[in-house]
Design a protein around this motif. Structure first.
Motif, short mmCIF file in Angstrom:
data_model
loop_
_atom_site.label_atom_id
_atom_site.label_comp_id
_atom_site.label_asym_id
_atom_site.label_seq_id
_atom_site.Cartn_x
_atom_site.Cartn_y
_atom_site.Cartn_z
N SER B 2 0.85 -1.19 0.00
CA SER B 2 0.00 0.00 0.00
C SER B 2 0.89 1.24 0.00
N ASP B 3 0.24 2.39 -0.18
CA ASP B 3 1.00 3.65 -0.14
C ASP B 3 1.32 4.08 1.28
N TYR B 4 0.64 3.42 2.23
CA TYR B 4 0.80 3.78 3.64
C TYR B 4 2.26 3.58 4.05
N ASP B 5 2.85 4.60 4.62
CA ASP B 5 4.26 4.52 5.03
C ASP B 5 4.36 3.95 6.43
#
Lengths: 308, 308
Positions: B2-5
């Motif tokens: 996901s783009d979640y860091d």
């Protein structure tokens, strides 16, 4: 000598406390049975039960005269907890990296019997179990009792940690490394923390649970400090003058371990004198408290003249 | 992906927890300064801060959606306490009589730096300090909060003792002595208690302090058990496949110590598979809880695929 049979009374109270502890200790079972056995062994190896005894006596001074006390069943959890804390400190203190003692009260120490790893875990288990006993008592207390239960709990763990017993242990360990330093300040710190802190915790928490007001709590703390320090000085005297038979451990072991003792710093005469002075002050202060104080008066004298 | 860091988020939360711990730890002073320094060293040596992080996240799941939570300042005392408990268990576990490890996270272990006696006392001091932190929080709680504070406290110390973490440690020590016994029941007991018990204590106490009802507390416990066991299996896998650089300790040290590991008992393939299954179940269960669960979902995946 009075007619009061203090040794009989102590022995009766001790046997009641032994039974309370037996009922309270965890039952060895499952994969954790070895550490539980080692915890039980350490507690059941004996001892004077002085701390739960003092706690119970201070509770009754106030509870027997007033109405503002927690149930005795709750008191018993705190009595068990203080003995678990005291016992864990002995188990860890006896370890090879600390005092390296193989005998205590004439019996093999916990690491001598179960090995070092289990002795470390048994000590940890006893300290944690103290918290389990008290936590359960607090969590099941009535809404009215809960604040006082929490205050007594806080007091006990404040006095058993780095600002109390463990702080004293640390200073004691380091005093041995600095062999031969006769530092009276340091010695005072060690006695107040290593020994007296838990005696204060015992007596003061008993008073709180029994319903003592703040003034009386202050008096109890003053008594406990004097009794705790006098008790430790007597210990230092006994290590030189006692016999191996009555002590259950080798005499002169403090000297062997280069312990900083009251006798080494202040000499035998002043040691005896200070025990007497502090005990007299404890007696005087005790008169300011309510309730039947006969047993406590007699117990103080017995403790500071004991032979083991 | 996901783009979640997630790594950035973990690192941000970890730095916040590091600051909370720094503010909470005792200041070295007086005759007890060495043991206090050793306690600080042990906690500040790092680690993932996983347990306080999970506690805080579970608190916020409920507190952010409801009104029935304790103040965040109180939560922080419990977060500090759980990290002190975790750290003390590592300090004692590293001792010569236990795993005899000289390095942890690339730094000298506490006994390697301060000697065995101070390391034993530092471990004791940390466990006691956990109790001090929680006891103070309970004693200064509002009348409304106190029952819940007492319940969370009880839960933590029930899980950290002989019916939890210490029980698991005992079984682990004995499993090493019975070298080569590939006992799946015993291994399950060790994983559930040595590792998962404290993860359950962290998540469940966070939920209780955040105001979770009993049903939700049950779901949290189920999630925590799966996460805790998957986390420990991943640890066993890493001990074989990890590199010394990323682990900060010698690889293969479990084998060296004849540790009973999941890989040794069930094989590498089943180990990987079970981590996946348990993680998937944890994700599914998490969906039953309220609040923003993004971070927790991502954290679970990160934990079971981590390289150190």
């Amino acid at each position: 000598m009075s007619d009061y049979d203090i040794r009989g009374e102590i022995s009766y109270r001790k046997s009641r406390i032994d039974r309370i502890l037996k009922d309270m200790l965890p039952v060895p079972q499952g994969y954790a049975s070895t550490v539980i056995e080692a915890m039980n062994y350490s507690v059941e190896a004996g001892g004077k039960r002085l701390r739960p005894m003092l706690m119970s006596e201070c509770y009754h001074l106030f509870a027997d005269e007033g109405t503002d006390y927690v149930p005795e069943e709750t008191l018993r959890s705190y009595m068990g907890a203080i003995e678990c804390i005291h016992t864990y400190s002995l188990v860890h203190d006896d370890l090879p990296a600390m005092d390296n003692d193989m005998l205590r009260r004439g019996m093999p120490t916990t690491h001598a019997k179960y090995g070092e790893a289990i002795a470390i875990l048994a000590g940890d288990g006893l300290l944690n179990y103290a918290m389990e006993l008290v936590s359960r008592a607090v969590a099941s207390g009535s809404a009215e009792d809960m604040p006082r239960l929490a205050r007594a709990q806080r007091l006990i763990f404040d006095r058993s940690g780095i600002y109390g017993m463990i702080g004293g242990q640390c200073a004691d360990v380091e005093a041995e490394d600095g062999k031969g330093t006769l530092d009276a300040d340091l010695l005072g710190y060690i006695h107040r923390n290593k020994t007296a802190a838990l005696i204060i915790a015992s007596m003061l928490s008993g008073a709180i649970l029994g319903g003592a007001d703040e003034d009386d709590q202050g008096v109890v703390a003053l008594i406990a400090m004097r009794l705790g320090v006098a008790f430790q000085i007597r210990d230092d005297i006994l290590d030189i003058e006692g016999s191996e038979d009555t002590l259950g451990k080798p005499i002169g072991s403090d000297e062997k371990n280069d312990k900083l003792t009251y006798v080494a710093v202040h000499g035998m005469e002043k040691a005896r004198q200070d025990v007497e002075t502090m005990t007299a002050e404890a007696h005087d202060l005790l008169e300011h408290l309510p309730g039947d104080k006969t047993f406590l008066h007699e117990l103080f004298d017995e403790l500071v003249t004991r032979e083991n």
